[in-house]
Design a protein around this motif. Structure first.
Motif, PDB file in Angstrom:
ATOM      1  N   HIS A   1       0.821  -1.215   0.000  1.00 27.47           N
ATOM      2  CA  HIS A   1       0.000   0.000   0.000  1.00 27.47           C
ATOM      3  C   HIS A   1       0.855   1.266   0.000  1.00 27.47           C
ATOM      4  CE1 HIS A   1      -3.358  -2.613   0.910  1.00 27.47           C
ATOM      5  NE2 HIS A   1      -4.165  -1.600   0.706  1.00 27.47           N
ATOM      6  N   GLY A   2       2.067   1.165   0.529  1.00 31.54           N
ATOM      7  CA  GLY A   2       2.902   2.363   0.656  1.00 31.54           C
ATOM      8  C   GLY A   2       4.088   2.355  -0.286  1.00 31.54           C
ATOM      9  N   ALA A   3       4.021   1.571  -1.357  1.00 30.94           N
ATOM     10  CA  ALA A   3       5.194   1.388  -2.217  1.00 30.94           C
ATOM     11  C   ALA A   3       5.535   2.619  -3.044  1.00 30.94           C
ATOM     12  CB  ALA A   3       4.973   0.197  -3.138  1.00 30.94           C
ATOM     13  N   SER A   4       4.532   3.464  -3.342  1.00 28.49           N
ATOM     14  CA  SER A   4       4.769   4.563  -4.284  1.00 28.49           C
ATOM     15  C   SER A   4       5.795   5.564  -3.771  1.00 28.49           C
ATOM     16  CB  SER A   4       3.469   5.316  -4.559  1.00 28.49           C
ATOM     17  OG  SER A   4       2.440   4.439  -4.896  1.00 28.49           O
ATOM     18  N   SER A   5       6.003   5.594  -2.464  1.00 33.00           N
ATOM     19  CA  SER A   5       6.906   6.600  -1.903  1.00 33.00           C
ATOM     20  C   SER A   5       8.335   6.083  -1.766  1.00 33.00           C
ATOM     21  CB  SER A   5       6.387   7.048  -0.531  1.00 33.00           C
ATOM     22  OG  SER A   5       6.150   5.925   0.288  1.00 33.00           O
ATOM     23  N   ARG A   6       8.621   4.929  -2.362  1.00 29.81           N
ATOM     24  CA  ARG A   6       9.971   4.381  -2.255  1.00 29.81           C
ATOM     25  C   ARG A   6      10.737   4.591  -3.555  1.00 29.81           C
ATOM     26  NH1 ARG A   6       9.679  -1.180   0.214  1.00 29.81           N
ATOM     27  NH2 ARG A   6       8.562  -1.622  -1.696  1.00 29.81           N
ATOM     28  N   ASP A   7      12.052   4.767  -3.407  1.00 29.95           N
ATOM     29  CA  ASP A   7      12.896   4.897  -4.590  1.00 29.95           C
ATOM     30  C   ASP A   7      12.946   3.576  -5.342  1.00 29.95           C
ATOM     31  OD1 ASP A   7      13.606   7.568  -4.496  1.00 29.95           O
ATOM     32  OD2 ASP A   7      15.123   7.203  -2.971  1.00 29.95           O
ATOM     33  N   THR A   8      13.602   3.585  -6.475  1.00 27.99           N
ATOM     34  CA  THR A   8      13.715   2.388  -7.312  1.00 27.99           C
ATOM     35  C   THR A   8      14.256   1.188  -6.524  1.00 27.99           C
ATOM     36  OG1 THR A   8      14.907   1.440  -9.165  1.00 27.99           O
ATOM     37  CG2 THR A   8      15.975   3.274  -8.062  1.00 27.99           C
ATOM     38  N   LEU A   9      13.769   0.009  -6.893  1.00 29.45           N
ATOM     39  CA  LEU A   9      14.273  -1.219  -6.270  1.00 29.45           C
ATOM     40  C   LEU A   9      15.365  -1.876  -7.113  1.00 29.45           C
ATOM     41  CD1 LEU A   9      11.081  -2.868  -4.742  1.00 29.45           C
ATOM     42  CD2 LEU A   9      12.801  -1.434  -3.653  1.00 29.45           C
ATOM     43  N   ALA A  10      15.868  -1.145  -8.114  1.00 30.07           N
ATOM     44  CA  ALA A  10      17.011  -1.673  -8.867  1.00 30.07           C
ATOM     45  C   ALA A  10      18.150  -1.905  -7.868  1.00 30.07           C
ATOM     46  CB  ALA A  10      17.435  -0.681  -9.938  1.00 30.07           C
ATOM     47  N   GLY A  11      18.777  -3.044  -7.938  1.00 30.03           N
ATOM     48  CA  GLY A  11      19.878  -3.331  -7.014  1.00 30.03           C
ATOM     49  C   GLY A  11      19.412  -3.751  -5.638  1.00 30.03           C
TER      50      GLY A  11
ATOM     51  N   TYR B   1       1.791  14.884   5.990  1.00 27.69           N
ATOM     52  CA  TYR B   1       1.778  13.606   6.707  1.00 27.69           C
ATOM     53  C   TYR B   1       2.461  12.557   5.822  1.00 27.69           C
ATOM     54  CZ  TYR B   1      -0.106   9.256   8.537  1.00 27.69           C
ATOM     55  OH  TYR B   1      -0.237   7.979   9.014  1.00 27.69           O
ATOM     56  N   PRO B   2       3.621  12.017   6.236  1.00 31.66           N
ATOM     57  CA  PRO B   2       4.412  11.162   5.348  1.00 31.66           C
ATOM     58  C   PRO B   2       3.646   9.985   4.752  1.00 31.66           C
ATOM     59  CG  PRO B   2       5.600  11.558   7.404  1.00 31.66           C
ATOM     60  CD  PRO B   2       4.276  12.226   7.542  1.00 31.66           C
ATOM     61  N   ASN B   3       2.785   9.329   5.524  1.00 30.92           N
ATOM     62  CA  ASN B   3       2.072   8.161   4.979  1.00 30.92           C
ATOM     63  C   ASN B   3       1.142   8.519   3.832  1.00 30.92           C
ATOM     64  OD1 ASN B   3       3.233   6.277   6.629  1.00 30.92           O
ATOM     65  ND2 ASN B   3       1.385   5.736   7.748  1.00 30.92           N
ATOM     66  N   PHE B   4       0.807   9.792   3.708  1.00 28.95           N
ATOM     67  CA  PHE B   4      -0.075  10.214   2.614  1.00 28.95           C
ATOM     68  C   PHE B   4       0.706  10.831   1.450  1.00 28.95           C
ATOM     69  CE2 PHE B   4      -4.530  10.791   4.744  1.00 28.95           C
ATOM     70  CZ  PHE B   4      -4.527   9.447   5.074  1.00 28.95           C
TER      71      PHE B   4
ATOM     72  N   ASP C   1      12.481  14.060  -0.598  1.00 29.37           N
ATOM     73  CA  ASP C   1      13.520  14.168   0.423  1.00 29.37           C
ATOM     74  C   ASP C   1      12.804  14.134   1.786  1.00 29.37           C
ATOM     75  OD1 ASP C   1      15.310  15.000   2.319  1.00 29.37           O
ATOM     76  OD2 ASP C   1      16.083  16.689   1.153  1.00 29.37           O
ATOM     77  N   ALA C   2      12.983  13.034   2.517  1.00 29.22           N
ATOM     78  CA  ALA C   2      12.184  12.815   3.734  1.00 29.22           C
ATOM     79  C   ALA C   2      12.534  13.787   4.856  1.00 29.22           C
ATOM     80  CB  ALA C   2      12.348  11.372   4.215  1.00 29.22           C
TER      81      ALA C   2
ATOM     82  N   ASN D   1      10.611   3.188   2.692  1.00 25.29           N
ATOM     83  CA  ASN D   1       9.954   4.262   1.934  1.00 25.29           C
ATOM     84  C   ASN D   1      10.213   5.554   2.708  1.00 25.29           C
ATOM     85  OD1 ASN D   1       8.194   3.758   4.064  1.00 25.29           O
ATOM     86  ND2 ASN D   1       6.365   4.145   2.871  1.00 25.29           N
ATOM     87  N   HIS D   2      10.245   6.691   2.043  1.00 19.74           N
ATOM     88  CA  HIS D   2      10.716   7.939   2.634  1.00 19.74           C
ATOM     89  C   HIS D   2      12.067   7.677   3.323  1.00 19.74           C
ATOM     90  CE1 HIS D   2       7.167   9.816   1.303  1.00 19.74           C
ATOM     91  NE2 HIS D   2       6.367   9.258   2.164  1.00 19.74           N
ATOM     92  N   HIS D   3      13.049   7.522   2.482  1.00 16.14           N
ATOM     93  CA  HIS D   3      14.350   7.023   2.898  1.00 16.14           C
ATOM     94  C   HIS D   3      15.078   7.946   3.880  1.00 16.14           C
ATOM     95  CE1 HIS D   3      17.952   4.715   2.665  1.00 16.14           C
ATOM     96  NE2 HIS D   3      18.660   5.729   2.210  1.00 16.14           N
ATOM     97  N   VAL D   4      15.644   7.337   4.911  1.00 12.26           N
ATOM     98  CA  VAL D   4      16.507   8.054   5.866  1.00 12.26           C
ATOM     99  C   VAL D   4      17.939   7.580   5.610  1.00 12.26           C
ATOM    100  CG1 VAL D   4      17.076   8.416   8.299  1.00 12.26           C
ATOM    101  CG2 VAL D   4      14.668   8.161   7.609  1.00 12.26           C
ATOM    102  N   PRO D   5      18.802   8.430   5.082  1.00 12.35           N
ATOM    103  CA  PRO D   5      20.191   8.008   4.875  1.00 12.35           C
ATOM    104  C   PRO D   5      20.976   8.079   6.193  1.00 12.35           C
ATOM    105  CG  PRO D   5      19.878  10.250   4.062  1.00 12.35           C
ATOM    106  CD  PRO D   5      18.550   9.798   4.610  1.00 12.35           C
ATOM    107  N   PRO D   6      22.029   7.271   6.344  1.00 17.43           N
ATOM    108  CA  PRO D   6      22.810   7.350   7.584  1.00 17.43           C
ATOM    109  C   PRO D   6      23.519   8.696   7.699  1.00 17.43           C
ATOM    110  CG  PRO D   6      23.837   5.837   6.012  1.00 17.43           C
ATOM    111  CD  PRO D   6      22.549   6.282   5.404  1.00 17.43           C
ATOM    112  N   ALA D   7      23.789   9.117   8.935  1.00 18.45           N
ATOM    113  CA  ALA D   7      24.520  10.367   9.141  1.00 18.45           C
ATOM    114  C   ALA D   7      25.822  10.316   8.345  1.00 18.45           C
ATOM    115  CB  ALA D   7      24.799  10.554  10.628  1.00 18.45           C
ATOM    116  N   ALA D   8      26.197  11.459   7.778  1.00 17.52           N
ATOM    117  CA  ALA D   8      27.245  11.509   6.756  1.00 17.52           C
ATOM    118  C   ALA D   8      28.544  10.848   7.176  1.00 17.52           C
ATOM    119  CB  ALA D   8      27.493  12.950   6.356  1.00 17.52           C
TER     120      ALA D   8
END
Ligand SMILES: Cc1cc2nc3c(=O)[nH]c(=O)nc-3n(C[C@H](O)[C@H](O)[C@H](O)COP(=O)(O)OP(=O)(O)OC[C@H]3O[C@@H](n4cnc5c(N)ncnc54)[C@H](O)[C@@H]3O)c2cc1C
Length: 454
Positions: A69-79, A404-407, A413-414, A442-449
């Protein structure tokens, strides 16, 4: 990609073209076209560990999905290897303690009927078809939120397999940094295998709708917005403009017709609900379904679509809808040319109250949430939907106080969903548990730099 012997994995793994591949990569929004490298279908935690190990051996990232249900907010699954948890459906209910434990892919429909029989309800949203995992980790808002707060605040424990393949239980006593991040930071920290959460007693419920012809939308919205400050937290009302398609699965009474519908859920008597709603009732609805109900009625009150469909959407949290904005919104919603559905939810109350031990997403700002949806069937209608959604964004922009992120159903950019301190803390937790950024939420959180993979 490294060649990898998937037949040796102790878990069902599909490659493109295998039987079941298209079903396993499917999503609720038919416009999504997820193309991971592999899909694992684990049955339990041990098989999730296997799937994560396989991804590591194959040099793939890991993404998880229960319902899609929440797939649209995720980046590509390539790789990436997609862990499809749809076989993990365990449910345990402790009615006395009002505590539920579910497997990763359990939907609200797997718990709500049993809870309702005992006068209980989970803090689910408009559709029982939604998965508890993604809903809870992104916030989770529905009919009971004004009174009882976001579902993520009701979560008591989350079990997961980390990027390193470790099985971890995060709760108030264990790994409190991770427990904090999972409650609002989404599926960015590992593959969740189980969730435990509290549910609430619903001793008395009045629910139902007033249906108005769609050309009354502006009148209805004006009356409704003026009433909002008078409504107690026990009453939640939404105004939904729906253009029902003329298809056979739609009940005959509404098939092919358009309405502005006032939907109401009141934790109290029908007499009190009708007293609070009297000015709306006085507008003369063409249908009135308000009445005493069991809690399960909250799962269908919003009349959400139950089958996958192609759609695009937009959303906004706003502080107010002045009359000029209402006119513009009603115009956009009323024609049916581009927006098949416009839902305007009263929020406030416990949406704004932060519990002492809260996670990364404990509250949402604003008084009103707007969600608009269009159904593109071809290039022409796709362009009309895009124009309609953009016009809605423009109309609401002056009143915007958040999202609201789920919507938010496209990749963004999360960081925009969090204040600076919360975002920095989420990234620090991510760096602790997934420094190589192998888990793709989904709504990706990257690790601290400082910890991010080179
Ligand atoms: C018809 C419909 C009605 C909705 N109504 C509401 C509503 O009223 N209120 C509301 O708050 N939201 C609502 N939503 C939005 C919903 O909360 C989000 O789409 C949510 O992400 C769905 O979660 P899921 O687990 O069903 O979906 P999935 O697509 O399976 O998961 C969504 C995301 O959650 C994460 N995730 C899921 N499972 C795992 C796991 N095992 N491990 C790690 N991460 C995982 C992943 O990042 C994944 O991309 C609705 C959505 C739809 C389509």
């Amino acid at each position: 990609m490294t060649t990898i012997d998937i037949a040796s994995a102790a878990c069902t793994v599909l490659a493109p073209g295998d039987d079941g591949w298209d079903e396993a990569r499917g999503t609720f929004n038919l416009l999504d076209d997820q193309r991971p490298e592999l899909i694992a279908l684990p049955r339990d935690t041990a098989e999730v560990v296997e799937a994560v190990a396989l991804a590591r051996r194959a040099g793939l990232r890991v993404a998880a999905q229960g319902t899609g249900h929440g797939a649209s907010s995720r980046d590509t699954l390539a790789g990436a290897l997609l862990v499809n948890t749809s076989r993990m459906l365990d449910v345990e209910i402790d009615h006395a303690e009002r505590r539920v434990r579910v497997g990763a892919a359990a939907k609200w429909e797997h718990v709500a009927p049993m809870l309702s029989e005992r006068g209980l309800a989970g803090l689910h949203g408009s559709s029982l078809d939604v998965g508890i995992a993604g809903y809870s980790m992104g916030g989770g808002i529905g009919w009971l939120t004004r009174r009882h707060g976001l579902q993520t605040n009701a979560v008591r424990a989350i079990e997961l397999v980390t990027a390193e393949g470790e099985v971890v239980r995060a709760d108030a006593e264990h790994h409190d940094d991770l427990f904090w991040a999972l409650r609002g930071g989404g599926g960015n920290f590992g593959v969740v295998t189980a969730i435990e959460f509290d549910v609430v007693a619903v001793p008395e419920l009045t629910a139902g709708s007033f249906f108005f012809p769609v050309d009354r939308t502006a009148d209805v919205l004006r009356t409704w917005t003026r009433l909002l400050p008078t409504f107690p937290e026990e009453l939640t009302t939404w105004v939904t403009v729906i253009h029902f398609p003329p298809t056979p699965e739609i009940p005959e009474v509404v098939r092919g017709r358009s309405f502005a519908i006032v939907m109401a859920a009141h934790l109290g008597s029908e007499a009190e609900a009708r007293r609070l709603l009297r000015p709306l009732e006085a507008l003369g609805p063409s249908m009135d379904t308000l009445g005493m109900q069991e809690p399960i009625a909250l799962g269908t009150l919003a009349m959400d679509p139950e089958s996958p469909l192609p759609y695009r959407s937009t959303t906004a949290l706003v502080d107010d809808l002045p009359d000029a904005t209402i006119d513009a919104v009603a115009e956009l919603a009323g024609t049916g040319g581009s927006l098949a559905m416009l839902q305007i939810r009263h929020i406030g109350g416990a949406f704004g109250r932060r519990p002492a031990d809260a996670g990364a997403r404990a509250t949402l700002p604003g008084e009103i949430l707007v969600f608009g949806l269009g159904v593109p069937m071809d290039a022409e209608s796709g362009a009309a939907v895009a124009r309609g959604l953009a016009a809605l964004d423009d109309v609401l922009a002056p009143h915007l106080v958040g999202e609201y992120p789920n919507f938010v159903e496209h990749p963004v950019d999360a960081s925009r969903f969090f204040d600076d301190a919360t975002w920095a803390r989420l990234r620090a937790v991510k760096a602790t548990w997934d420094p190589g950024d192998r888990v793709l939420g989904n709504h990706h959180v990257p690790p601290a730099a400082a910890h991010a993979a080179a």
